[in-house]
Design a protein around this motif. Structure first.
Motif, PDB file in Angstrom:
ATOM      1  N   THR A 161       0.842  -1.200   0.000  1.00 52.25           N
ATOM      2  CA  THR A 161       0.000   0.000   0.000  1.00 52.25           C
ATOM      3  C   THR A 161       0.876   1.249   0.000  1.00 52.25           C
ATOM      4  O   THR A 161       2.095   1.172   0.161  1.00 52.25           O
ATOM      5  N   GLU A 162       0.226   2.378  -0.176  1.00 54.89           N
ATOM      6  CA  GLU A 162       0.908   3.660  -0.048  1.00 54.89           C
ATOM      7  C   GLU A 162       0.209   4.466   1.033  1.00 54.89           C
ATOM      8  O   GLU A 162      -0.942   4.191   1.387  1.00 54.89           O
ATOM      9  N   SER A 163       0.909   5.437   1.583  1.00 54.32           N
ATOM     10  CA  SER A 163       0.385   6.173   2.733  1.00 54.32           C
ATOM     11  C   SER A 163       0.112   7.626   2.381  1.00 54.32           C
ATOM     12  O   SER A 163       0.607   8.157   1.396  1.00 54.32           O
ATOM     13  N   ILE A 164      -0.704   8.242   3.215  1.00 50.04           N
ATOM     14  CA  ILE A 164      -0.984   9.662   3.060  1.00 50.04           C
ATOM     15  C   ILE A 164      -1.045  10.277   4.446  1.00 50.04           C
ATOM     16  O   ILE A 164      -1.561   9.674   5.389  1.00 50.04           O
ATOM     17  N   VAL A 165      -0.448  11.450   4.579  1.00 49.95           N
ATOM     18  CA  VAL A 165      -0.429  12.140   5.867  1.00 49.95           C
ATOM     19  C   VAL A 165      -1.715  12.937   6.002  1.00 49.95           C
ATOM     20  O   VAL A 165      -1.983  13.836   5.207  1.00 49.95           O
ATOM     21  N   GLU A 166      -2.515  12.572   6.979  1.00 48.92           N
ATOM     22  CA  GLU A 166      -3.740  13.312   7.237  1.00 48.92           C
ATOM     23  C   GLU A 166      -3.407  14.578   8.007  1.00 48.92           C
ATOM     24  O   GLU A 166      -2.463  14.611   8.797  1.00 48.92           O
ATOM     25  N   PRO A 167      -4.179  15.676   7.793  1.00 49.19           N
ATOM     26  CA  PRO A 167      -3.912  16.896   8.556  1.00 49.19           C
ATOM     27  C   PRO A 167      -4.065  16.644  10.038  1.00 49.19           C
ATOM     28  O   PRO A 167      -5.004  15.949  10.452  1.00 49.19           O
ATOM     29  N   PRO A 168      -3.118  17.119  10.850  1.00 51.16           N
ATOM     30  CA  PRO A 168      -3.187  16.859  12.287  1.00 51.16           C
ATOM     31  C   PRO A 168      -4.419  17.493  12.914  1.00 51.16           C
ATOM     32  O   PRO A 168      -4.854  18.570  12.520  1.00 51.16           O
ATOM     33  N   THR A 169      -4.977  16.797  13.875  1.00 57.84           N
ATOM     34  CA  THR A 169      -6.116  17.328  14.609  1.00 57.84           C
ATOM     35  C   THR A 169      -5.659  17.703  16.010  1.00 57.84           C
ATOM     36  O   THR A 169      -4.910  16.966  16.649  1.00 57.84           O
ATOM     37  N   ARG A 170      -6.130  18.840  16.476  1.00 54.87           N
ATOM     38  CA  ARG A 170      -5.731  19.314  17.788  1.00 54.87           C
ATOM     39  C   ARG A 170      -6.577  18.627  18.852  1.00 54.87           C
ATOM     40  O   ARG A 170      -7.806  18.617  18.781  1.00 54.87           O
ATOM     41  N   MET A 171      -5.911  18.052  19.834  1.00 57.15           N
ATOM     42  CA  MET A 171      -6.608  17.372  20.910  1.00 57.15           C
ATOM     43  C   MET A 171      -7.144  18.395  21.903  1.00 57.15           C
ATOM     44  O   MET A 171      -6.497  19.393  22.200  1.00 57.15           O
ATOM     45  N   HIS A 172      -8.334  18.154  22.414  1.00 52.22           N
ATOM     46  CA  HIS A 172      -8.938  19.051  23.383  1.00 52.22           C
ATOM     47  C   HIS A 172      -9.221  18.311  24.684  1.00 52.22           C
ATOM     48  O   HIS A 172      -9.573  17.135  24.680  1.00 52.22           O
ATOM     49  N   ARG A 173      -9.057  19.024  25.796  1.00 51.11           N
ATOM     50  CA  ARG A 173      -9.311  18.443  27.113  1.00 51.11           C
ATOM     51  C   ARG A 173     -10.803  18.170  27.276  1.00 51.11           C
ATOM     52  O   ARG A 173     -11.205  17.090  27.648  1.00 51.11           O
ATOM     53  N   ASN A 174     -11.606  19.170  26.990  1.00 52.00           N
ATOM     54  CA  ASN A 174     -13.049  19.004  27.071  1.00 52.00           C
ATOM     55  C   ASN A 174     -13.736  20.161  26.366  1.00 52.00           C
ATOM     56  O   ASN A 174     -13.094  21.113  25.939  1.00 52.00           O
ATOM     57  N   ARG A 175     -15.016  20.039  26.250  1.00 51.60           N
ATOM     58  CA  ARG A 175     -15.813  21.082  25.627  1.00 51.60           C
ATOM     59  C   ARG A 175     -16.892  21.527  26.603  1.00 51.60           C
ATOM     60  O   ARG A 175     -17.425  20.733  27.370  1.00 51.60           O
ATOM     61  N   ARG A 176     -17.215  22.792  26.550  1.00 52.86           N
ATOM     62  CA  ARG A 176     -18.269  23.337  27.405  1.00 52.86           C
ATOM     63  C   ARG A 176     -19.303  24.039  26.538  1.00 52.86           C
ATOM     64  O   ARG A 176     -18.957  24.714  25.571  1.00 52.86           O
ATOM     65  N   HIS A 177     -20.547  23.861  26.905  1.00 54.77           N
ATOM     66  CA  HIS A 177     -21.640  24.525  26.197  1.00 54.77           C
ATOM     67  C   HIS A 177     -22.195  25.619  27.102  1.00 54.77           C
ATOM     68  O   HIS A 177     -22.668  25.341  28.215  1.00 54.77           O
ATOM     69  N   LEU A 178     -22.127  26.857  26.629  1.00 53.09           N
ATOM     70  CA  LEU A 178     -22.578  27.993  27.425  1.00 53.09           C
ATOM     71  C   LEU A 178     -23.807  28.623  26.803  1.00 53.09           C
ATOM     72  O   LEU A 178     -23.962  28.642  25.582  1.00 53.09           O
ATOM     73  N   VAL A 179     -24.677  29.135  27.670  1.00 53.26           N
ATOM     74  CA  VAL A 179     -25.824  29.917  27.220  1.00 53.26           C
ATOM     75  C   VAL A 179     -25.712  31.278  27.884  1.00 53.26           C
ATOM     76  O   VAL A 179     -25.782  31.397  29.108  1.00 53.26           O
ATOM     77  N   VAL A 180     -25.521  32.332  27.053  1.00 55.64           N
ATOM     78  CA  VAL A 180     -25.320  33.674  27.585  1.00 55.64           C
ATOM     79  C   VAL A 180     -26.295  34.628  26.903  1.00 55.64           C
ATOM     80  O   VAL A 180     -26.689  34.411  25.750  1.00 55.64           O
ATOM     81  N   PRO A 181     -26.699  35.699  27.610  1.00 57.18           N
ATOM     82  CA  PRO A 181     -27.652  36.638  27.015  1.00 57.18           C
ATOM     83  C   PRO A 181     -26.962  37.665  26.125  1.00 57.18           C
ATOM     84  O   PRO A 181     -25.845  38.094  26.405  1.00 57.18           O
TER      85      PRO A 181
END
Length: 205
Positions: free
Chosen positions: A148-168
């Motif tokens: 086979t041949e390989s391809i370098v996928e674009p790096p993805t940035r790892m995140h600790r967590n996500r928060r959903h905020l509701v603000v006025p």
């Protein structure tokens, strides 16, 4: 412009080696003959197919040189692909599409050189008995053997967590905001950012 990110790592390597061949030959252009040498020098599907069909880098170089004759060395400031090489690249994309491949590999480049047919690379390969059918058969055999041949996928940035905020907003309506925090952020740092975001919205209202 071609989406070269669709090229496998090996296909990109072939283009680099083709330019190197042109530089060594003191030529101001990259021709299909340089692509052929790049293919057989690269550890790849196209190169292994050529080797298995009895070709070698030295043999191909000699055959190409016999056609071109000896060129006097000269200083080259910029090396550019010929229009025929550009056509081969377009045809390689077309062949990958026909084969339902998401990536353009060295096998597609080799087939495109042969299908284009008018370049020096194609004429040298044809004179040495290399055909599209033989290449496709050999490539299929190699793939079945696990090559086979390989391809370098674009790096993805790892995140600790996500928060959903509701603000006025200033009109009192709710705005939903998703915040993703970098891996290195602590819980306290995440909360501090959230507090600043909430404070900014309150100040704006």
């Amino acid at each position: 412009m071609y989406p070269f990110e669709r090229f496998t790592n090996e296909a990109k390597g072939v283009l680099t080696l083709a330019q190197e061949e042109a530089e060594v030959s003191h030529l101001a252009y990259i021709g299909t003959e340089h692509l052929v040498i790049g293919l057989i020098r690269q550890e790849c599907l196209g190169g292994r197919a050529l080797l298995n069909l009895g070709q070698s880098a030295d043999g191909l170089r000699k055959a190409i040189q016999e056609v071109l004759g000896k060129n006097e060395g000269r200083v080259v400031r910029q090396i550019i692909p010929t229009s025929r090489v550009k056509t081969v690249i377009e045809m390689a994309f077309d062949d990958a599409r026909r084969q339902a491949s998401p990536h353009v590999g060295t096998d597609h480049i080799l087939v495109a050189i042969l299908l284009e047919g008018d370049g020096l690379g194609a004429s040298v390969l044809a004179a040495r008995g290399v055909t599209v059918d033989k290449v496709r058969t050999e490539v299929d055999r190699l793939k079945e053997a696990g090559v086979t041949e390989s391809i370098v996928e674009p790096p993805t940035r790892m995140h600790r967590n996500r928060r959903h905020l509701v603000v006025p907003d200033p009109k009192g309506q709710s705005i939903e905001v998703d915040v993703a925090f970098p891996l290195e952020y602590s819980d306290d740092e995440c909360q501090a950012v959230i507090d600043r975001i909430k404070a900014a919205f309150r100040a704006g209202s």
